[in-house]
Design an enzyme around this catalytic site. Structure first.
Site, PDB file in Angstrom:
ATOM      1  N   SER A   1       0.855  -1.197   0.000  1.00  0.00           N
ATOM      2  CA  SER A   1       0.000   0.000   0.000  1.00  0.00           C
ATOM      3  C   SER A   1       0.884   1.238   0.000  1.00  0.00           C
ATOM      4  O   SER A   1       1.728   1.401   0.891  1.00  0.00           O
ATOM      5  CB  SER A   1      -0.884   0.009   1.243  1.00  0.00           C
ATOM      6  OG  SER A   1      -1.379   1.323   1.445  1.00  0.00           O
TER       7      SER A   1
ATOM      8  N   HIS B   1      -1.222  -1.284  -4.182  1.00  0.00           N
ATOM      9  CA  HIS B   1      -2.524  -1.027  -3.571  1.00  0.00           C
ATOM     10  C   HIS B   1      -2.636   0.475  -3.324  1.00  0.00           C
ATOM     11  O   HIS B   1      -1.828   1.053  -2.596  1.00  0.00           O
ATOM     12  CB  HIS B   1      -2.591  -1.818  -2.261  1.00  0.00           C
ATOM     13  CG  HIS B   1      -3.872  -1.725  -1.512  1.00  0.00           C
ATOM     14  ND1 HIS B   1      -4.938  -2.566  -1.738  1.00  0.00           N
ATOM     15  CD2 HIS B   1      -4.253  -0.912  -0.493  1.00  0.00           C
ATOM     16  CE1 HIS B   1      -5.915  -2.279  -0.902  1.00  0.00           C
ATOM     17  NE2 HIS B   1      -5.540  -1.265  -0.141  1.00  0.00           N
TER      18      HIS B   1
ATOM     19  N   ASP C   1      -4.850   3.427  -1.868  1.00  0.00           N
ATOM     20  CA  ASP C   1      -5.952   3.697  -0.943  1.00  0.00           C
ATOM     21  C   ASP C   1      -6.579   5.055  -1.252  1.00  0.00           C
ATOM     22  O   ASP C   1      -5.985   6.101  -0.992  1.00  0.00           O
ATOM     23  CB  ASP C   1      -5.425   3.684   0.497  1.00  0.00           C
ATOM     24  CG  ASP C   1      -5.119   2.276   0.965  1.00  0.00           C
ATOM     25  OD1 ASP C   1      -6.032   1.429   0.900  1.00  0.00           O
ATOM     26  OD2 ASP C   1      -3.976   2.024   1.374  1.00  0.00           O
TER      27      ASP C   1
ATOM     28  N   MET D   1      -9.270   7.784  -0.423  1.00  0.00           N
ATOM     29  CA  MET D   1     -10.068   8.201   0.742  1.00  0.00           C
ATOM     30  C   MET D   1     -10.653   9.581   0.494  1.00  0.00           C
ATOM     31  O   MET D   1      -9.968  10.461  -0.047  1.00  0.00           O
ATOM     32  CB  MET D   1      -9.175   8.251   1.982  1.00  0.00           C
ATOM     33  CG  MET D   1      -8.448   6.939   2.250  1.00  0.00           C
ATOM     34  SD  MET D   1      -7.571   7.025   3.813  1.00  0.00           S
ATOM     35  CE  MET D   1      -6.782   5.421   3.837  1.00  0.00           C
TER      36      MET D   1
ATOM     37  N   HIS E   1      -8.329   0.663  -3.869  1.00  0.00           N
ATOM     38  CA  HIS E   1      -9.219   0.395  -2.734  1.00  0.00           C
ATOM     39  C   HIS E   1      -9.944   1.699  -2.413  1.00  0.00           C
ATOM     40  O   HIS E   1      -9.350   2.631  -1.883  1.00  0.00           O
ATOM     41  CB  HIS E   1      -8.378  -0.099  -1.544  1.00  0.00           C
ATOM     42  CG  HIS E   1      -9.156  -0.268  -0.275  1.00  0.00           C
ATOM     43  ND1 HIS E   1      -8.536  -0.383   0.954  1.00  0.00           N
ATOM     44  CD2 HIS E   1     -10.494  -0.374  -0.035  1.00  0.00           C
ATOM     45  CE1 HIS E   1      -9.455  -0.525   1.892  1.00  0.00           C
ATOM     46  NE2 HIS E   1     -10.657  -0.512   1.319  1.00  0.00           N
TER      47      HIS E   1
ATOM     48  N   MET F   1     -12.183   3.946  -0.415  1.00  0.00           N
ATOM     49  CA  MET F   1     -12.853   4.212   0.866  1.00  0.00           C
ATOM     50  C   MET F   1     -13.581   5.535   0.706  1.00  0.00           C
ATOM     51  O   MET F   1     -13.189   6.575   1.245  1.00  0.00           O
ATOM     52  CB  MET F   1     -11.802   4.240   1.985  1.00  0.00           C
ATOM     53  CG  MET F   1     -11.305   2.840   2.326  1.00  0.00           C
ATOM     54  SD  MET F   1      -9.694   2.843   3.125  1.00  0.00           S
ATOM     55  CE  MET F   1      -8.667   2.924   1.674  1.00  0.00           C
TER      56      MET F   1
ATOM     57  N   MET G   1     -11.320  -6.241   5.759  1.00  0.00           N
ATOM     58  CA  MET G   1     -10.464  -5.282   6.466  1.00  0.00           C
ATOM     59  C   MET G   1     -10.074  -5.866   7.818  1.00  0.00           C
ATOM     60  O   MET G   1     -10.931  -6.331   8.581  1.00  0.00           O
ATOM     61  CB  MET G   1     -11.186  -3.949   6.690  1.00  0.00           C
ATOM     62  CG  MET G   1     -11.440  -3.114   5.445  1.00  0.00           C
ATOM     63  SD  MET G   1      -9.945  -2.657   4.527  1.00  0.00           S
ATOM     64  CE  MET G   1      -9.000  -1.756   5.765  1.00  0.00           C
TER      65      MET G   1
ATOM     66  N   GLY H   1      -8.792   3.766   7.109  1.00  0.00           N
ATOM     67  CA  GLY H   1      -8.508   5.191   7.284  1.00  0.00           C
ATOM     68  C   GLY H   1      -7.031   5.508   7.405  1.00  0.00           C
ATOM     69  O   GLY H   1      -6.584   6.527   6.903  1.00  0.00           O
ATOM     70  N   PHE H   2      -6.279   4.624   8.056  1.00  0.00           N
ATOM     71  CA  PHE H   2      -4.872   4.936   8.321  1.00  0.00           C
ATOM     72  C   PHE H   2      -4.000   3.688   8.253  1.00  0.00           C
ATOM     73  O   PHE H   2      -4.468   2.594   8.578  1.00  0.00           O
ATOM     74  CB  PHE H   2      -4.727   5.571   9.714  1.00  0.00           C
ATOM     75  CG  PHE H   2      -5.524   6.835   9.851  1.00  0.00           C
ATOM     76  CD1 PHE H   2      -4.995   8.044   9.420  1.00  0.00           C
ATOM     77  CD2 PHE H   2      -6.822   6.800  10.359  1.00  0.00           C
ATOM     78  CE1 PHE H   2      -5.753   9.209   9.508  1.00  0.00           C
ATOM     79  CE2 PHE H   2      -7.582   7.964  10.438  1.00  0.00           C
ATOM     80  CZ  PHE H   2      -7.046   9.175  10.019  1.00  0.00           C
TER      81      PHE H   2
ATOM     82  N   GLY I   1      -0.462   1.599   9.537  1.00  0.00           N
ATOM     83  CA  GLY I   1       0.273   1.432  10.787  1.00  0.00           C
ATOM     84  C   GLY I   1      -0.550   1.022  11.997  1.00  0.00           C
ATOM     85  O   GLY I   1      -0.066   1.122  13.130  1.00  0.00           O
TER      86      GLY I   1
ATOM     87  N   ASP J   1      -6.311  -6.623   4.557  1.00  0.00           N
ATOM     88  CA  ASP J   1      -5.716  -5.286   4.514  1.00  0.00           C
ATOM     89  C   ASP J   1      -5.747  -4.669   5.905  1.00  0.00           C
ATOM     90  O   ASP J   1      -6.826  -4.465   6.470  1.00  0.00           O
ATOM     91  CB  ASP J   1      -6.528  -4.436   3.513  1.00  0.00           C
ATOM     92  CG  ASP J   1      -5.991  -3.026   3.344  1.00  0.00           C
ATOM     93  OD1 ASP J   1      -4.900  -2.725   3.862  1.00  0.00           O
ATOM     94  OD2 ASP J   1      -6.678  -2.226   2.683  1.00  0.00           O
TER      95      ASP J   1
ATOM     96  N   GLY K   1       1.289  -2.123   4.067  1.00  0.00           N
ATOM     97  CA  GLY K   1       1.785  -0.763   3.875  1.00  0.00           C
ATOM     98  C   GLY K   1       3.042  -0.532   4.675  1.00  0.00           C
ATOM     99  O   GLY K   1       4.154  -0.573   4.148  1.00  0.00           O
ATOM    100  N   SER K   2       2.886  -0.342   5.981  1.00  0.00           N
ATOM    101  CA  SER K   2       4.044  -0.001   6.812  1.00  0.00           C
ATOM    102  C   SER K   2       5.078  -1.118   6.827  1.00  0.00           C
ATOM    103  O   SER K   2       6.279  -0.846   6.830  1.00  0.00           O
ATOM    104  CB  SER K   2       3.596   0.359   8.229  1.00  0.00           C
ATOM    105  OG  SER K   2       2.705  -0.591   8.737  1.00  0.00           O
TER     106      SER K   2
HETATM  107  C1  DX5 Z   1      -6.152   1.411   5.691  1.00  0.00           C
HETATM  108  C2  DX5 Z   1      -5.718   1.063   4.301  1.00  0.00           C
HETATM  109  C3  DX5 Z   1      -4.594   0.119   4.237  1.00  0.00           C
HETATM  110  C4  DX5 Z   1      -3.312   0.604   4.904  1.00  0.00           C
HETATM  111  C5  DX5 Z   1      -2.527  -0.577   5.341  1.00  0.00           C
HETATM  112  O1  DX5 Z   1      -7.361   2.097   5.634  1.00  0.00           O
HETATM  113  O2  DX5 Z   1      -6.807   0.486   3.587  1.00  0.00           O
HETATM  114  O3  DX5 Z   1      -4.343  -0.298   2.893  1.00  0.00           O
HETATM  115  O4  DX5 Z   1      -2.525   1.398   4.064  1.00  0.00           O
HETATM  116  O5  DX5 Z   1      -1.425  -0.158   6.058  1.00  0.00           O
HETATM  117  P1  DX5 Z   1      -0.718  -1.107   7.125  1.00  0.00           P
HETATM  118  O6  DX5 Z   1      -0.219  -2.309   6.367  1.00  0.00           O
HETATM  119  O7  DX5 Z   1       0.386  -0.266   7.663  1.00  0.00           O
HETATM  120  O8  DX5 Z   1      -1.738  -1.495   8.156  1.00  0.00           O
HETATM  121 ZN    ZN Z   2      -6.383  -0.460   1.640  1.00  0.00          ZN
END
Ligand code: DX5
Ligand code: ZN
Length: 228
Positions: free
Chosen positions: A15, A38, A40, A42, A71, A73, A142, A147-148, A150, A180, A202-203
């Protein structure tokens, strides 16, 4: 058409939410050994965060060496999702909670030559969608509140993944399960064992010293722990 996933493989989708947006080109190159990127999307309504619109996604598609997994949101998916397919995303996933007519939307998107996913927030039950899951290429479960990046992985989502995989298997359907949120070397094995085959991270990937090494380590762990 690029097909970013099929149900018989295990795929890693970094991500870019955790990437350095000032250097987005090189950040995309860092993950070129992954299966898809990926993205995101938003809108600050469906989730309390704001990221990319369709024209930015179009630029990412043009620059990315690998397919784009969008993705969404965003609220009002019925009217807003098609623009992301038109932007060239290889797969478009909308949230069930944001769609009034998910079957119609899935069909509209497929006509635009993209694979289609449906996403569920942690508190949304999977059972109501199982009757229409054949309309989709992918189910996104999910494993954090969207939303975020980490956040910590929600272990309580594992039974939901197992129930979905069992139902998809019983119905003899070719539907991938994507997880995810909080996916890392510590949690990916349990997701794979439960039946997920597409893993967003992501992280775990963007904060690693060597993103390519992290991608291959995650892929190997997922393959080793696939259910038989
Ligand atoms: C959260 C996103 C994810 C996010 C995952 O709303 O949909 O894709 O970036 O990040 P990590 O892997 O750090 O949880
Ligand atoms: Zn995502």
């Amino acid at each position: 058409m690029n097909t970013p996933y099929s149900t018989d493989g295990h795929y890693i989708h970094p991500s870019i939410l955790d990437a350095d947006f000032m250097s987005i080109g090189t950040e995309l190159d860092r993950i070129s050994t992954a299966d898809s990127v990926h993205v995101d999307v938003m809108d600050n309504h469906f989730v309390p965060n704001l990221t990319f619109g369709p024209s930015m996604v179009e630029q990412i598609v043009e620059r990315s060496p690998i397919p784009v997994d969008a993705h969404l949101m965003i609220d009002e998916a019925d009217t807003r999702a098609p623009a992301f397919a038109e932007a060239g995303a290889s797969s478009v996933t909308f949230h069930l909670e944001a769609a009034r007519a998910p079957v119609k939307l899935a069909r509209d998107l497929r006509r635009k030559n993209t694979q289609v996913g449906v996403a569920l927030r942690p508190a949304t039950a999977v059972e109501p969608i199982l009757d229409i899951i054949g309309e989709f290429d992918m189910l996104l479960i999910m494993t954090v509140e969207p939303g975020f990046g980490g956040q910590s992985f929600l272990e309580t989502m594992l039974p939901k993944i197992r129930r979905a995989r069992a139902a998809i298997g019983e119905a003899n359907l070719e539907v991938s399960i994507q997880v995810d949120g909080g996916v890392s070397r510590e949690t990916i094995e349990r997701c794979a064992e439960a039946g997920a085959n597409i893993f967003v991270a992501g992280s775990a990937i963007y904060r690693a010293q060597d993103a390519a090494e992290e991608i291959s380590a995650l892929r190997a762990l997922a393959q080793e722990h696939a259910p038989h």
